[in-house]
Design an enzyme around this catalytic site. Sequence first.
Site, PDB file in Angstrom:
ATOM      1  N   SER A  18       0.802  -1.217   0.000  1.00  0.00           N
ATOM      2  CA  SER A  18       0.000   0.000   0.000  1.00  0.00           C
ATOM      3  C   SER A  18       0.837   1.272   0.000  1.00  0.00           C
ATOM      4  O   SER A  18       0.458   2.272  -0.631  1.00  0.00           O
ATOM      5  CB  SER A  18      -0.980  -0.002   1.174  1.00  0.00           C
TER       6      SER A  18
ATOM      7  N   HIS B   3       1.611   5.013   4.139  1.00  0.00           N
ATOM      8  CA  HIS B   3       0.760   5.566   3.089  1.00  0.00           C
ATOM      9  C   HIS B   3       1.136   7.011   2.783  1.00  0.00           C
ATOM     10  O   HIS B   3       1.309   7.396   1.621  1.00  0.00           O
ATOM     11  CB  HIS B   3      -0.709   5.508   3.515  1.00  0.00           C
TER      12      HIS B   3
END
Length: 295
Positions: free
Chosen positions: A214, A271
Amino acid sequence: MNIIEVMRLPLAVDLSGFIQLLQRLQVPHRVSEEGESQVLWAPDTLAEQVQQLYQRYPDGNADLQLADPADGPDAGERAPAQPSLAAQAKACKVTALTLLLCLVVAGLTGLGENFTTLRWFTFLDFRVQGDYLYFRPLAEGLAQGQWWRLVSPMLLHFGVLHLAMNSLWFWELGKRIELRQGAGALLGLTLLFSVVSNLAQHFTSGPGLFGGLSGVLYGLLGHIWLYQWLAPNRFFALPKGVLVMMLIWLVVCLTGVVGTLGLGQIANAAHVGGLLIGCLTGLLGGALARRKLSA
């Protein structure tokens, strides 16, 4: 199947319409700039069809549909056949190899359940004592040559849904960069985004278990977003709503509501770190591409 040079044209020639046509037909391809020329690359099995297609529709202004065998024996001459998933994977080797490695590591680690093999890929090595994990300091691991740990957490996934969602997004975003900028660019960006996102997560949250693609995905998203903004290319265009959806998901995760609902802990720093470094590479790459086009 090999990727070969299909056409070499001056930079002044606008290929955007033709590239859009190839994209609609799902023909694997990429365009590179070499000096005063732009080179169109495609699989050798489709090279002749791409050349014929350009001769007929250089501006890409054809409302073409893929051939249907029921249309008759000559229908296949109207457009290149849609590449199979295997053909796309061969044209996007780095994208496919990364996903294959994630699948292999998922099997080796039992999706995070097998601590014996899991410790091979974590950011920090650890030992299990009772109900606790004791992590080795980062500097100690690097001093012993364990540099692979800076990137290996991106291969770790904790659950089938985690693996499936990350794989689908990497396939979509990775293909775009590999076909447009090349395998080397995607490999370099993937490793860079992995290192930055992993370091961000480690120094923000301290020793712990984390992993997944991610952080890299947000890096790829930021790169495509700002590269496309500075040097528009229809091949880089993301489907409507994708950018907004991923940014909304990032904000939702930052609120902590996902963890509160018992859906697992989110590596928010990874992220954010991935998105920021991706925006930076997108700005730099897009600015250089724009400068070349205006030169």
